[in-house]
Design an enzyme around this catalytic site. Structure first.
Site, short mmCIF file in Angstrom:
data_model
loop_
_atom_site.label_atom_id
_atom_site.label_comp_id
_atom_site.label_asym_id
_atom_site.label_seq_id
_atom_site.Cartn_x
_atom_site.Cartn_y
_atom_site.Cartn_z
N ASP A 1 40.27 36.59 129.45
CA ASP A 1 41.29 35.55 129.54
C ASP A 1 41.85 35.40 130.95
OD1 ASP A 1 43.89 34.09 129.13
OD2 ASP A 1 43.18 34.21 127.06
N SER B 1 42.59 29.69 129.89
CA SER B 1 42.61 30.10 128.49
C SER B 1 42.48 28.87 127.59
CB SER B 1 43.89 30.90 128.20
OG SER B 1 43.81 31.55 126.95
#
Length: 414
Positions: free
Chosen positions: A223, A57
């Site tokens: 993500d 991320s």
């Protein structure tokens, strides 16, 4: 700096950084703190003290910043700090009235009248500005140059395939490393680019998924912290025997919960904040506990240790926020763009108890600068341990002030 060796094998140190949206400014603060520790110990202008970088991320974006400047840790840390010091929300996602208003209206329509909506929005926010910024800052050729020069041994970025549910680690390495597979987890060698960074940092529902090539076809990725049950695993597979993990979950201390605002039924933002915490914050602490249990087992039964079987002790050290980031976010939530505040207010996202949710979107200088400063302070508070862990510097014993006061004054120079 050469890696310490044991029994002829290099001891590789890995840096693991997780996600958390705007909270990742804390990581940049810790890294600048580490660079200043190196400078105080006379280690200026050396390469980064990590042979392996694993990011997920927003941690993948910070990792990329280190990877392209792996030959000069001071410069890499300062560039990252400068990026977070002046960042604004519209550097990351579109905040104009038209875009946010239309997107918000389509989301509400999809939720309330899903049967009548022909095409639901892909995400609540458009992160095209982040893609443009990364295109200017990130050069995949410079990552390869760091690997070819030996300043870095491996760089890895993790993302989740919405298409198949597989958790995929994309990695580049200096030496040939065979891909690995585990249950719902796999690793593939790839030339990491901006699309990998965007995919890994696409917060679910908030930012759109990205198509990435995998095994000859394209899958849609989001993500990498989602379903990431073993965030330390990529670093260990890539050969690390020591891991420094920079977390985004605050170290809870007695009395913290006394400051939580009282209220009635939880707001949607409060529920959403806990949901995002389970995605971004919980996996690392659980994996650290597992690793500590394995290390304890290997200490009692050293005959089990075998690299060929994947069992070996791994030293680990963590740096995590010493203050609650949620409380810092509550102080700065009004800094969000008006359009974003208008979207979050009905959900409770601008209230103190919903500030945890807003913190992931709070890409504004006042908030990120506070996190940078906190990261630097936390690194300084662990200076002796970090200097020993990363550089093998033996700390000088601290003498009590009362003992120093009893010493006679030094003679004056003639």
């Amino acid at each position: 700096m050469a890696s310490p060796r044991r029994n002829g094998a290099p001891r590789l140190t890995a840096l693991v950084m997780m996600g958390g949206g705007a909270r990742a400014a804390y990581q940049a603060g810790v890294l600048r703190g580490l660079a200043r520790i190196a400078r105080r110990h006379g280690l200026d202008h050396v390469r980064i003290p990590f042979e392996i970088i694993c990011g997920t991320s927003a941690g993948a974006i910070n990792g990329a910043g280190l990877a392209i400047h792996a030959h000069d840790f001071q410069a890499a840390a300062e560039r990252l700090a400068a990026l977070w010091h002046g960042i604004h929300a519209d550097d990351v996602y579109r905040t104009d009235v038209l875009r946010v208003g239309v997107s918000g209206a389509r989301w509400l329509s999809a939720l309330a009248l899903g049967w009548a909506v022909q095409r639901a929005p892909r995400a609540l926010f458009d992160n095209a500005p982040l893609g443009a910024m990364l295109g200017e800052l990130f050069d995949t050729e410079r990552v390869q140059a760091s690997l070819d020069a030996g300043s870095l041994q491996a760089f890895a970025v993790t993302a989740l395939s919405y298409t198949t549910g597989r958790h995929v680690t994309f990695y580049q390495s200096h030496h040939r490393i065979h891909p690995w597979r585990r249950s719902q987890r796999m690793a593939v060698e790839a030339r990491i680019g901006v699309d990998h960074l965007l995919a890994s940092s696409s917060i679910p529902f908030l930012f759109p998924a990205m198509p990435l090539e995998l095994e000859g076809h394209h899958e849609w990725f989001g993500d990498g912290t989602m379903r990431q049950m073993s965030p330390l695993s990529p670093a260990i597979h890539l050969g690390a025997s020591r891991v420094l993990a920079i977390g985004a979950a605050s170290r809870q201390r007695p009395g913290w919960f006394d400051t939580v605002p009282a209220g009635g039924y939880p707001s949607l933002a409060q529920v959403g904040g806990q949901a995002l915490a389970s995605i971004f914050l919980d996996g690392l602490s659980a994996d650290l506990e597992r690793l500590q249990h394995i290390n304890s087992l290997l200490a009692r039964m050293p005959e089990l240790a075998s690299d060929s079987e994947g069992w070996r002790p791994v030293e680990v050290m963590t740096v995590s926020p010493s203050e609650p980031i949620e409380a810092i976010a509550a102080e700065h939530v009004e800094r969000l763009p008006r359009t974003v505040r208008a979207l979050l207010t009905p959900l409770g996202g601008t209230e103190a108890r919903g500030a945890a949710f807003a913190s992931y979107l709070l890409f504004e200088p006042e908030f990120t600068q506070a996190l940078l400063a906190l990261g630097e302070r936390d690194a300084a508070a662990q200076e002796d341990e970090l200097a020993a862990f990363l550089y093998g510097v033996i700390p000088t014993p601290h003498r009590p002030q009362a003992e120093l006061d009893r010493e006679p004054p030094a003679p004056a120079l003639a």
